[in-house]
Design a protein around this motif. Sequence first.
Motif, PDB file in Angstrom:
ATOM      1  N   SER A   1      32.586 -38.230  10.225  1.00  0.00           N
ATOM      2  CA  SER A   1      33.779 -39.071  10.090  1.00  0.00           C
ATOM      3  C   SER A   1      34.691 -38.618   8.961  1.00  0.00           C
ATOM      4  CB  SER A   1      33.373 -40.535   9.901  1.00  0.00           C
ATOM      5  OG  SER A   1      32.813 -41.053  11.094  1.00  0.00           O
ATOM      6  N   LYS A   2      34.141 -37.971   7.962  1.00  0.00           N
ATOM      7  CA  LYS A   2      34.962 -37.480   6.859  1.00  0.00           C
ATOM      8  C   LYS A   2      35.931 -36.382   7.298  1.00  0.00           C
ATOM      9  CE  LYS A   2      32.007 -38.721   2.932  1.00  0.00           C
ATOM     10  NZ  LYS A   2      31.157 -38.220   1.820  1.00  0.00           N
ATOM     11  N   ASN A   3      35.722 -35.819   8.488  1.00  0.00           N
ATOM     12  CA  ASN A   3      36.682 -34.857   9.023  1.00  0.00           C
ATOM     13  C   ASN A   3      38.051 -35.483   9.248  1.00  0.00           C
ATOM     14  OD1 ASN A   3      35.260 -32.212   9.657  1.00  0.00           O
ATOM     15  ND2 ASN A   3      33.884 -33.654  10.696  1.00  0.00           N
ATOM     16  N   PHE A   4      38.097 -36.798   9.370  1.00  0.00           N
ATOM     17  CA  PHE A   4      39.332 -37.474   9.756  1.00  0.00           C
ATOM     18  C   PHE A   4      39.975 -38.241   8.612  1.00  0.00           C
ATOM     19  CE2 PHE A   4      36.390 -37.163  13.323  1.00  0.00           C
ATOM     20  CZ  PHE A   4      37.132 -36.341  14.167  1.00  0.00           C
TER      21      PHE A   4
ATOM     22  N   LYS B   1      15.852 -61.958  20.937  1.00  0.00           N
ATOM     23  CA  LYS B   1      14.682 -61.344  21.567  1.00  0.00           C
ATOM     24  C   LYS B   1      14.661 -59.836  21.388  1.00  0.00           C
ATOM     25  CE  LYS B   1      12.420 -60.912  26.083  1.00  0.00           C
ATOM     26  NZ  LYS B   1      12.494 -61.293  27.528  1.00  0.00           N
ATOM     27  N   ASN B   2      15.834 -59.201  21.484  1.00  0.00           N
ATOM     28  CA  ASN B   2      15.926 -57.746  21.478  1.00  0.00           C
ATOM     29  C   ASN B   2      16.666 -57.238  20.252  1.00  0.00           C
ATOM     30  OD1 ASN B   2      14.689 -57.464  24.075  1.00  0.00           O
ATOM     31  ND2 ASN B   2      16.623 -58.119  24.999  1.00  0.00           N
ATOM     32  N   ARG B   3      16.238 -56.116  19.757  1.00  0.00           N
ATOM     33  CA  ARG B   3      16.867 -55.469  18.606  1.00  0.00           C
ATOM     34  C   ARG B   3      18.050 -54.612  19.071  1.00  0.00           C
ATOM     35  NH1 ARG B   3      13.550 -54.637  13.981  1.00  0.00           N
ATOM     36  NH2 ARG B   3      14.373 -52.506  13.764  1.00  0.00           N
ATOM     37  N   ARG B   4      19.103 -54.620  18.246  1.00  0.00           N
ATOM     38  CA  ARG B   4      20.260 -53.757  18.506  1.00  0.00           C
ATOM     39  C   ARG B   4      20.755 -53.246  17.150  1.00  0.00           C
ATOM     40  NH1 ARG B   4      26.124 -54.222  19.468  1.00  0.00           N
ATOM     41  NH2 ARG B   4      26.737 -52.867  21.211  1.00  0.00           N
ATOM     42  N   ASP B   5      20.544 -51.982  16.913  1.00  0.00           N
ATOM     43  CA  ASP B   5      20.913 -51.362  15.634  1.00  0.00           C
ATOM     44  C   ASP B   5      22.092 -50.441  15.884  1.00  0.00           C
ATOM     45  OD1 ASP B   5      21.108 -50.046  13.205  1.00  0.00           O
ATOM     46  OD2 ASP B   5      18.955 -49.689  12.999  1.00  0.00           O
ATOM     47  N   MET B   6      23.259 -50.841  15.418  1.00  0.00           N
ATOM     48  CA  MET B   6      24.500 -50.086  15.594  1.00  0.00           C
ATOM     49  C   MET B   6      25.127 -49.872  14.214  1.00  0.00           C
ATOM     50  SD  MET B   6      24.453 -49.991  18.945  1.00  0.00           S
ATOM     51  CE  MET B   6      26.076 -49.429  19.448  1.00  0.00           C
ATOM     52  N   ARG B   7      25.541 -48.651  13.923  1.00  0.00           N
ATOM     53  CA  ARG B   7      26.092 -48.342  12.610  1.00  0.00           C
ATOM     54  C   ARG B   7      27.456 -47.690  12.776  1.00  0.00           C
ATOM     55  NH1 ARG B   7      20.340 -46.360   9.784  1.00  0.00           N
ATOM     56  NH2 ARG B   7      19.143 -48.034  10.782  1.00  0.00           N
ATOM     57  N   ARG B   8      28.393 -48.123  11.925  1.00  0.00           N
ATOM     58  CA  ARG B   8      29.791 -47.738  12.118  1.00  0.00           C
ATOM     59  C   ARG B   8      30.396 -47.194  10.840  1.00  0.00           C
ATOM     60  NH1 ARG B   8      33.132 -52.635  12.349  1.00  0.00           N
ATOM     61  NH2 ARG B   8      33.881 -51.996  10.300  1.00  0.00           N
ATOM     62  N   THR B   9      31.109 -46.108  10.973  1.00  0.00           N
ATOM     63  CA  THR B   9      31.991 -45.654   9.905  1.00  0.00           C
ATOM     64  C   THR B   9      33.420 -46.045  10.262  1.00  0.00           C
ATOM     65  OG1 THR B   9      32.160 -43.504  10.996  1.00  0.00           O
ATOM     66  CG2 THR B   9      30.593 -43.688   9.159  1.00  0.00           C
ATOM     67  N   THR B  10      34.236 -46.235   9.239  1.00  0.00           N
ATOM     68  CA  THR B  10      35.627 -46.621   9.448  1.00  0.00           C
ATOM     69  C   THR B  10      36.499 -45.782   8.524  1.00  0.00           C
ATOM     70  OG1 THR B  10      34.801 -48.872   9.796  1.00  0.00           O
ATOM     71  CG2 THR B  10      37.180 -48.588   9.668  1.00  0.00           C
ATOM     72  N   THR B  11      37.472 -45.100   9.105  1.00  0.00           N
ATOM     73  CA  THR B  11      38.329 -44.176   8.361  1.00  0.00           C
ATOM     74  C   THR B  11      39.605 -44.877   7.919  1.00  0.00           C
ATOM     75  OG1 THR B  11      37.497 -42.390   9.772  1.00  0.00           O
ATOM     76  CG2 THR B  11      39.447 -41.919   8.436  1.00  0.00           C
ATOM     77  N   HIS B  12      39.974 -44.707   6.662  1.00  0.00           N
ATOM     78  CA  HIS B  12      41.245 -45.245   6.183  1.00  0.00           C
ATOM     79  C   HIS B  12      42.410 -44.593   6.930  1.00  0.00           C
ATOM     80  CE1 HIS B  12      39.861 -47.720   2.904  1.00  0.00           C
ATOM     81  NE2 HIS B  12      39.260 -46.722   2.289  1.00  0.00           N
ATOM     82  N   ASP B  13      43.361 -45.413   7.305  1.00  0.00           N
ATOM     83  CA  ASP B  13      44.599 -44.894   7.890  1.00  0.00           C
ATOM     84  C   ASP B  13      45.393 -44.162   6.808  1.00  0.00           C
ATOM     85  OD1 ASP B  13      46.797 -44.399   9.475  1.00  0.00           O
ATOM     86  OD2 ASP B  13      47.542 -46.455   9.435  1.00  0.00           O
TER      87      ASP B  13
END
Length: 360
Positions: free
Chosen positions: A89-92, A304-316
């Motif tokens: 993500s640091k590419n952007f 009941k179910n696991r959901r592991d989601m990880r997000r990066t966010t780039t500054h405009d």
Amino acid sequence: MFSFRQPLRHLCHINSSFPRPKRHLASAAACTLQAKPISPSFGAEVEGVDWSGPLAPNVVREIVQLQNRWGVLVFRQTGLNDATHVGYSKNFGALETAHAMNKPRRSSLPQLYDAGNLGPDDRIIPQFSRAWWHTKGNGLWHTDSSFHQLRSSYSALRAVELPPAGGQTKYADMRAAYRGLPDDLKERIENLVIEHWIWHSRKLAAPQEFEKPTEEEKATLPPAYHKLVQVAPDGINKTLYIASHARRIIGMADSESTSLIRALLDHAQQPQYQIAVKWKNIGDLVQWDNRCTMHRATAFQDQKNRRDMRRTTTHDHGPGAFGVKNQLSADDIDVRVGGTIDISTGPTPETQTQEQILAM
């Protein structure tokens, strides 16, 4: 008009039915990536990225071109981990530090926002806890970080652990939604400014829990101010910058403001502007441009179910990155809870009912 009878496999070709960007176009011979459209003009699955090491500058440029064209890009089975996800993500551009308000971070990297249903103890977040209610706002149509004065460009969400069913992510094309407005409404909204506040969307999703944000919550995440009509990142198309964080239109009576926001959101949520992305594999990465899309989570069995989601966010870093706060007077900036009309007592601006949100 685009027809599904036309070939759906593109390299860096930009179909002539969609306004063609005037700059940043590589020649077809230089293209290394393949984009398979999800819909005629919105969303694409991208193949050809070598995830085993740092991206070459030409590949980064191609991804930006494809992002400008399709708005939402899906990359399957990237094999990224936390560190390489952040490195990608640091590419952007520079990355946001993920806030941990009501939901302490699980990751050791501050650039990763935990978008799943797991707490810092690696257990499922208990139902009806404040952290659980906080996540209900993700079920409303929203735009990441519109509640920051320095808004975001790209979000890149990676699947670490998936439930056996449910949990799609839906996206709406706000460029197409703008084009679909009648001309008189386009003229009416051209110069309007909207206040975005995360506690507004949390109140919409969980009015009893977030009737009054705490002083710490208000101080940590105050409102932000952005133009309603923006120019999309391609520099040509206009787009709507509005979603569930949008609390009120500056200079407009509360009743008129609420009515207009609801009408615009109802319009933008029509099926013809939407796609749904199904998460298939661990390591799938979806990247979207918050400046011309909005999105929402969909239901799965979160107790009941696991959901592991990880997000990066780039500054405009574009011309609208910092919004319009500096152009407002002190009287315009309202940090009170709920304004003068409590809109949580009526239907939310979204198409979901409170019962549907609760069921997520």
